[in-house]
Each structure stands twice: as structure tokens, then as C-alpha cells.
Design an enzyme around this catalytic site. Sequence first.
Site, PDB file in Angstrom:
ATOM      1  N   TYR A  38       0.011  -5.625   4.766  1.00  0.00           N
ATOM      2  CA  TYR A  38      -0.902  -4.755   4.702  1.00  0.00           C
ATOM      3  C   TYR A  38      -1.068  -3.818   3.257  1.00  0.00           C
ATOM      4  CZ  TYR A  38      -3.309  -0.120   5.104  1.00  0.00           C
ATOM      5  OH  TYR A  38      -3.960   1.165   4.945  1.00  0.00           O
ATOM      6  N   LYS A  46      -3.855  -3.983   0.211  1.00  0.00           N
ATOM      7  CA  LYS A  46      -4.547  -2.593  -0.188  1.00  0.00           C
ATOM      8  C   LYS A  46      -4.399  -2.371  -1.743  1.00  0.00           C
ATOM      9  CE  LYS A  46      -6.749   0.068   1.871  1.00  0.00           C
ATOM     10  NZ  LYS A  46      -8.080  -0.060   2.248  1.00  0.00           N
ATOM     11  N   THR A  51      -4.897   4.056   0.619  1.00  0.00           N
ATOM     12  CA  THR A  51      -3.528   4.506   1.324  1.00  0.00           C
ATOM     13  C   THR A  51      -2.285   4.606   0.298  1.00  0.00           C
ATOM     14  OG1 THR A  51      -1.839   3.820   3.185  1.00  0.00           O
ATOM     15  CG2 THR A  51      -2.696   2.040   1.640  1.00  0.00           C
ATOM     16  N   ASP A  52      -1.485   5.818   0.957  1.00  0.00           N
ATOM     17  CA  ASP A  52      -0.339   6.214   0.218  1.00  0.00           C
ATOM     18  C   ASP A  52       0.872   5.012   0.302  1.00  0.00           C
ATOM     19  OD1 ASP A  52       0.414   6.251   2.804  1.00  0.00           O
ATOM     20  OD2 ASP A  52       1.034   8.304   2.507  1.00  0.00           O
ATOM     21  N   GLU A  53       0.535   3.902   1.123  1.00  0.00           N
ATOM     22  CA  GLU A  53       1.486   2.975   1.384  1.00  0.00           C
ATOM     23  C   GLU A  53       1.685   2.092  -0.162  1.00  0.00           C
ATOM     24  OE1 GLU A  53       1.770   1.014   4.966  1.00  0.00           O
ATOM     25  OE2 GLU A  53       1.343   2.863   6.284  1.00  0.00           O
ATOM     26  N   ALA A 104       0.436  -4.418   0.301  1.00  0.00           N
ATOM     27  CA  ALA A 104       0.163  -5.436  -0.479  1.00  0.00           C
ATOM     28  C   ALA A 104      -1.162  -5.736  -0.835  1.00  0.00           C
ATOM     29  CB  ALA A 104       0.914  -6.521  -0.336  1.00  0.00           C
ATOM     30  N   HIS A 114      10.413  -1.843   7.173  1.00  0.00           N
ATOM     31  CA  HIS A 114       9.837  -0.561   7.717  1.00  0.00           C
ATOM     32  C   HIS A 114       9.978   0.616   6.339  1.00  0.00           C
ATOM     33  CE1 HIS A 114       9.492   2.443  11.245  1.00  0.00           C
ATOM     34  NE2 HIS A 114       8.489   2.728  10.249  1.00  0.00           N
ATOM     35  N   ASN A 145       9.478  10.372  12.713  1.00  0.00           N
ATOM     36  CA  ASN A 145       8.634   9.821  13.953  1.00  0.00           C
ATOM     37  C   ASN A 145       9.255  10.527  15.263  1.00  0.00           C
ATOM     38  OD1 ASN A 145       7.336   8.366  12.376  1.00  0.00           O
ATOM     39  ND2 ASN A 145       8.379   6.454  12.628  1.00  0.00           N
ATOM     40  N   GLU A 189      -8.714  -4.231   7.505  1.00  0.00           N
ATOM     41  CA  GLU A 189      -7.563  -4.596   8.269  1.00  0.00           C
ATOM     42  C   GLU A 189      -6.593  -3.406   7.941  1.00  0.00           C
ATOM     43  OE1 GLU A 189      -7.349  -6.289  11.125  1.00  0.00           O
ATOM     44  OE2 GLU A 189      -9.083  -7.525  10.820  1.00  0.00           O
TER      45      GLU A 189
HETATM   46  P1  NAD Z   1      -9.699   1.185  11.544  1.00  0.00           P
HETATM   47  O1  NAD Z   1      -8.940  -0.160  11.659  1.00  0.00           O
HETATM   48  O2  NAD Z   1      -9.654   1.970  12.423  1.00  0.00           O
HETATM   49  O3  NAD Z   1     -11.305   0.908  11.056  1.00  0.00           O
HETATM   50  C1  NAD Z   1     -11.554  -0.328  10.217  1.00  0.00           C
HETATM   51  C2  NAD Z   1     -12.966  -0.505  10.384  1.00  0.00           C
HETATM   52  O4  NAD Z   1     -13.358  -1.817   9.445  1.00  0.00           O
HETATM   53  C3  NAD Z   1     -13.417  -1.040  11.777  1.00  0.00           C
HETATM   54  O5  NAD Z   1     -14.599  -0.504  12.253  1.00  0.00           O
HETATM   55  C4  NAD Z   1     -13.419  -2.753  11.555  1.00  0.00           C
HETATM   56  O6  NAD Z   1     -14.640  -3.295  12.588  1.00  0.00           O
HETATM   57  C5  NAD Z   1     -14.043  -2.699  10.243  1.00  0.00           C
HETATM   58  N1  NAD Z   1     -13.844  -4.075   9.577  1.00  0.00           N
HETATM   59  C6  NAD Z   1     -12.541  -4.738   9.587  1.00  0.00           C
HETATM   60  N2  NAD Z   1     -12.804  -5.902   8.893  1.00  0.00           N
HETATM   61  C7  NAD Z   1     -13.936  -6.044   8.444  1.00  0.00           C
HETATM   62  C8  NAD Z   1     -14.880  -6.974   7.808  1.00  0.00           C
HETATM   63  N3  NAD Z   1     -14.258  -8.129   7.377  1.00  0.00           N
HETATM   64  N4  NAD Z   1     -16.124  -6.655   7.575  1.00  0.00           N
HETATM   65  C9  NAD Z   1     -16.621  -5.540   7.879  1.00  0.00           C
HETATM   66  N5  NAD Z   1     -16.226  -4.546   8.659  1.00  0.00           N
HETATM   67  C10 NAD Z   1     -14.628  -4.947   8.742  1.00  0.00           C
HETATM   68  O7  NAD Z   1      -8.974   1.598  10.008  1.00  0.00           O
HETATM   69  P2  NAD Z   1      -9.173   3.221   9.647  1.00  0.00           P
HETATM   70  O8  NAD Z   1      -7.635   3.835  10.213  1.00  0.00           O
HETATM   71  O9  NAD Z   1     -10.179   4.041   9.971  1.00  0.00           O
HETATM   72  O10 NAD Z   1      -9.009   2.915   7.977  1.00  0.00           O
HETATM   73  C11 NAD Z   1      -9.996   3.065   7.120  1.00  0.00           C
HETATM   74  C12 NAD Z   1      -9.634   2.755   5.919  1.00  0.00           C
HETATM   75  O11 NAD Z   1      -8.736   4.095   5.405  1.00  0.00           O
HETATM   76  C13 NAD Z   1      -8.764   1.607   5.529  1.00  0.00           C
HETATM   77  O12 NAD Z   1      -9.371   1.039   4.362  1.00  0.00           O
HETATM   78  C14 NAD Z   1      -7.351   2.287   5.383  1.00  0.00           C
HETATM   79  O13 NAD Z   1      -6.512   1.292   4.494  1.00  0.00           O
HETATM   80  C15 NAD Z   1      -7.475   3.510   4.818  1.00  0.00           C
HETATM   81  N6  NAD Z   1      -6.482   4.535   5.397  1.00  0.00           N
HETATM   82  C16 NAD Z   1      -6.207   4.683   6.468  1.00  0.00           C
HETATM   83  C17 NAD Z   1      -5.141   5.585   6.958  1.00  0.00           C
HETATM   84  C18 NAD Z   1      -4.837   5.968   8.381  1.00  0.00           C
HETATM   85  O14 NAD Z   1      -3.978   6.504   8.601  1.00  0.00           O
HETATM   86  N7  NAD Z   1      -5.523   5.380   9.424  1.00  0.00           N
HETATM   87  C19 NAD Z   1      -4.926   6.329   6.104  1.00  0.00           C
HETATM   88  C20 NAD Z   1      -4.985   6.113   4.750  1.00  0.00           C
HETATM   89  C21 NAD Z   1      -5.982   5.065   4.255  1.00  0.00           C
HETATM   90  O1  DAU Z   2       0.000   6.006   5.408  1.00  0.00           O
HETATM   91  C1  DAU Z   2      -1.098   5.600   5.657  1.00  0.00           C
HETATM   92  C2  DAU Z   2      -0.917   4.663   6.556  1.00  0.00           C
HETATM   93  O2  DAU Z   2      -0.683   5.099   7.892  1.00  0.00           O
HETATM   94  C3  DAU Z   2      -2.524   3.711   6.793  1.00  0.00           C
HETATM   95  O3  DAU Z   2      -2.714   3.244   5.494  1.00  0.00           O
HETATM   96  C4  DAU Z   2      -2.391   2.972   7.902  1.00  0.00           C
HETATM   97  O4  DAU Z   2      -3.698   2.229   8.030  1.00  0.00           O
HETATM   98  C5  DAU Z   2      -2.176   3.412   9.055  1.00  0.00           C
HETATM   99  O5  DAU Z   2      -2.013   2.408  10.135  1.00  0.00           O
HETATM  100  C6  DAU Z   2      -0.748   4.210   8.955  1.00  0.00           C
HETATM  101  O6  DAU Z   2       0.439   3.296   8.774  1.00  0.00           O
HETATM  102  P1  DAU Z   2       1.875   3.599   9.460  1.00  0.00           P
HETATM  103  O7  DAU Z   2       2.355   2.360   9.702  1.00  0.00           O
HETATM  104  O8  DAU Z   2       2.671   4.662   9.093  1.00  0.00           O
HETATM  105  O9  DAU Z   2       1.224   4.025  10.861  1.00  0.00           O
HETATM  106  P2  DAU Z   2       1.682   3.662  12.451  1.00  0.00           P
HETATM  107  O10 DAU Z   2       0.848   4.594  13.390  1.00  0.00           O
HETATM  108  O11 DAU Z   2       1.556   2.283  12.973  1.00  0.00           O
HETATM  109  O12 DAU Z   2       3.200   3.917  12.544  1.00  0.00           O
HETATM  110  C7  DAU Z   2       3.442   5.120  12.320  1.00  0.00           C
HETATM  111  C8  DAU Z   2       5.155   5.360  12.349  1.00  0.00           C
HETATM  112  O13 DAU Z   2       5.842   5.063  13.677  1.00  0.00           O
HETATM  113  C9  DAU Z   2       5.838   4.353  11.549  1.00  0.00           C
HETATM  114  O14 DAU Z   2       6.937   4.802  10.847  1.00  0.00           O
HETATM  115  C10 DAU Z   2       6.142   3.231  12.619  1.00  0.00           C
HETATM  116  C11 DAU Z   2       6.354   4.244  13.734  1.00  0.00           C
HETATM  117  N1  DAU Z   2       5.911   3.408  15.258  1.00  0.00           N
HETATM  118  C12 DAU Z   2       4.684   2.900  15.197  1.00  0.00           C
HETATM  119  C13 DAU Z   2       4.380   2.089  16.295  1.00  0.00           C
HETATM  120  C14 DAU Z   2       2.941   1.484  16.609  1.00  0.00           C
HETATM  121  C15 DAU Z   2       6.789   3.413  16.189  1.00  0.00           C
HETATM  122  O15 DAU Z   2       8.013   3.893  16.076  1.00  0.00           O
HETATM  123  N2  DAU Z   2       6.146   2.725  17.218  1.00  0.00           N
HETATM  124  C16 DAU Z   2       5.093   2.227  17.354  1.00  0.00           C
HETATM  125  O16 DAU Z   2       4.923   1.449  18.562  1.00  0.00           O
END
Ligand code: NAD
Ligand code: DAU
Length: 353
Positions: A159, A163, A134-136, A161, A293, A258, A88
Site C-alpha cells: 500500500y 502511494k 499518506t504519512d506511510e 509503496a 508492520h 494501539n 485502495e
Molecule cells: P477508502 O478506502 O475509504 O475510500 C476509497 C474510495 O476510492 C472508495 O470510495 C472507492 O470506491 C474509491 N476507489 C477505489 N478504487 C477506485 C478506482 N479504481 N476508481 C475510482 N474510484 C476508486 O479510503 P480513505 O480512507 O477515504 O482514503 C482516501 C485517500 O486518503 C486515499 O488516497 C488514502 O491513501 C488517503 N489517506 C487515508 C488515510 C486514512 O487514515 N484513511 C490517511 C491518510 C491518507
Molecule cells: O497513516 C495513514 C494510514 O492509516 C492510511 O494511509 C491508511 O489508508 C489507513 O488504513 C491507515 O493505515 P493503518 O495500517 O495505520 O490503519 P489500520 O486501521 O489498518 O490499523 C491501525 C493500527 O491497528 C495498525 O498498527 C494495525 C493495527 N490493527 C489493525 C487492524 C485492522 C490491529 O491491531 N488489528 C486489526 O484488526
Amino acid sequence: MNYKKKILVTGGAGFIGSHVVRLFVNKYPEYQIVNLDVLTYAGNLANLRDIENKQNYRFVKMDIVDAESITKLFQAEKFTDVIHLAAESHVDRSISNPTEFVMTNVIGTVNLLNAAKLIWKGEMEKHRFYHVSTDEVYGSLGEIGMFTENTAYDPHSPYSASKASSDHFVRAYGDTYGLKTVISNCSNNYGSYQFPEKLLPLFINNIQHKKALPVYGKGENVRDWLWVEDHARAIDVLFHQAASGSTYNIGGHNEWTNIALIKLLCKIMDKKLGRSEGESEKLISYVTDRAGHDLRYAIDSTKLQNDLGWTPSLQFEEGLEKTVTWYLENKEWLEHVTSGDYQNYYEKQYEKR
Ligand code: NAD
Ligand code: DAU
């Protein structure tokens, strides 16, 4: 065919996972890639249309929380390696429903670790468990400094926590049971196939439909943006070359507040949509801030650059323009994922802000 490796990629139908699966399937015909995904709202097999019929690719629909099924699958398939992305991933959803994040991100990860430990017993050194994080997990920076691999964990959202917890379990299985692990912690990704709950695809979609752009707080939070295909390339490099037990940060050296990012996006969209300059900026609406945030993320990826020579390939302005073009050219994809349940989510998430 006798494959050299049989790699389980979890979460391969999601945003980053689909790019990783595509890269590995195309680049390594000698590997079999098994994509395991339960297809939550964020998982979409349409993300993989172009490779779904490749010989070395297979899809398995399964929940990583279901320990019994996961164990049986590992026993039957004898995967040689795991690249674990299923999670998630949206911070706002974790604030409304933290338990779901514990289940998938913590319990799901432990289930995979247990299954890997079981089938790789006695020959750990032949196999690799790669955990995508993630860097979070490092928390929030002030105005200066960057996250390095030695920064202490300090997660603030359910989230991050969850990860952080999963990272600790992966390391613990390395130390305790000898599992050969690699962890990477990456900054914010952008690019094609990202679910439009995350900032960039959400705002691209809203601008297109002339809907309000909900900026949390004052829009002063800073994120470090990396093109998703560069993240997938880094995972490829690390999967093959990182030392067992190592951790690497991956980032773009590309910090944006942002609000500056949103204004740049508005400018690009005005041009692409033939609107007058400044039209989309009028859609900006400042709304209640996200709880807890994090102010600023910035990744120091010197270790990855020095050890393994990886650097981001795209300049951000170029990547952002490419990304906008992709969403405009793939309206059907965007319309499909924003129909149905998406509407309920959107109303719940934004109605009270
Ligand atoms: P996403 O939400 O787009 O995709 C997550 C995928 O996992 C989906 O296809 C979902 O169906 C699947 N999934 C969720 N719960 C599941 C379960 N219980 N069993 C099997 N499959 C399940 O996420 P994303 O943005 O592609 O992120 C992928 C990974 O990279 C995550 O672990 C996330 O923490 C990490 N990450 C994301 C970002 C980012 O900016 N998006 C940055 C750094 C790390
Ligand atoms: O840093 C890596 C992370 O980046 C990943 O681990 C997460 O999976 C990914 O979702 C992302 O997290 P953020 O919370 O940084 O991403 P998000 O796109 O939700 O938000 C980016 C920034 O924009 C954040 O400071 C919150 C802000 N935001 C987000 C949304 C959805 C808004 O201002 N308005 C919005 O509606």
C-alpha cells in the site's frame, strides 16, 4: 448556472472523500463538485445522502484505471481542478493483493495526470491537481522523532509503496510538464463513515457484538490520530492557499499505542452500552502481527500550522466519543456495509491469525 470552478473529486464515496465532498458542496455553492468513484467495497453513496440532491453536486461512476473513459470524461467536462483521493487504502488488503494497489493507486493516478495534462495544456497555471497521500510513505519511526516534509520516502507495505509511487508521479508531472500540483501526507484518520476493516470502526462493531478484538502483535505500534473533518478542513485550506509544487504534512499531534487506544475505546463503549467497566477489555485477543508492520508514525505538521494557520479542532477523547456515538446511532449503515462480501473478507483475514 455558471460555476466559478468545476472540481473533480475522486474517491468521494469513500471515508475521507465523502467528508471532503460534503465540505466543498456545502461551503462553496459557487463551485460545481463532480464526485467520481467506481464504488468498490469501500465506496458507498449512502455516505453522501444529505447532499446528493444539491444543485452543485454530481456523481459519476467510473474506474480511474480505465484510461480511455477518464480521458473522454476530462475532454467533455473540462474540469478546472482535481482533488484526488480514490485509492485502495487498506494495508492488510495490499498484503494479500498488491497488484490491485499498483493498478488503482499508481496507474489510476497516472491516468488522471495524463488527462489533466491534456486538457490543461497551455494554461497550466489556471488549474490545480491536488493529490491526497499518506504519512506511510515515510516508513516507520523508532521511539523518537517525527516525519517532516523533508523525511526521505521509505515505504514498507505494498500500500505505502503504491502511494509513494503515485506521489513521485505527481511531482514528476509538475517538474516535467508544468502541472500545478499540491500533495498532502496525512496521518491516521478517524470519524464517521469509515469502512469497518480499519481499526476503530472494526473494533466498535466487534465490541457491540461481543466479538473478539484482534490486536496485531503486542499492540505496541503507535499511530497519530486525526479527526477526519479536520483532515477535510486542511485539504480545503491547502487546495485554496498552498503554493504550487508544495507538499504539506497533516497530523493530529496525537500519538497512541494501539493497546492504549483500544483500552480507551473499550472504556467508552462500556459506558455507552451500559456494560460493567472492564467487560469489553475481556474481548481483547492478541493475534499474529501484520507482516512488515510499521512500528510508529508521528507527523510534524508545523509547516501547515505556521504557513496557513491550520490546527486540529478536536481533542482526541472528545472526538473518539463523538465517533463511537455516531456508529451506535447509525447501526443501519454499519449493518449494511458489514453484510454480504464483508463476511468473506473477515473470515479470510482473521481465521488464520
Ligand atoms: P477508502 O478506502 O475509504 O475510500 C476509497 C474510495 O476510492 C472508495 O470510495 C472507492 O470506491 C474509491 N476507489 C477505489 N478504487 C477506485 C478506482 N479504481 N476508481 C475510482 N474510484 C476508486 O479510503 P480513505 O480512507 O477515504 O482514503 C482516501 C485517500 O486518503 C486515499 O488516497 C488514502 O491513501 C488517503 N489517506 C487515508 C488515510 C486514512 O487514515 N484513511 C490517511 C491518510 C491518507
Ligand atoms: O497513516 C495513514 C494510514 O492509516 C492510511 O494511509 C491508511 O489508508 C489507513 O488504513 C491507515 O493505515 P493503518 O495500517 O495505520 O490503519 P489500520 O486501521 O489498518 O490499523 C491501525 C493500527 O491497528 C495498525 O498498527 C494495525 C493495527 N490493527 C489493525 C487492524 C485492522 C490491529 O491491531 N488489528 C486489526 O484488526
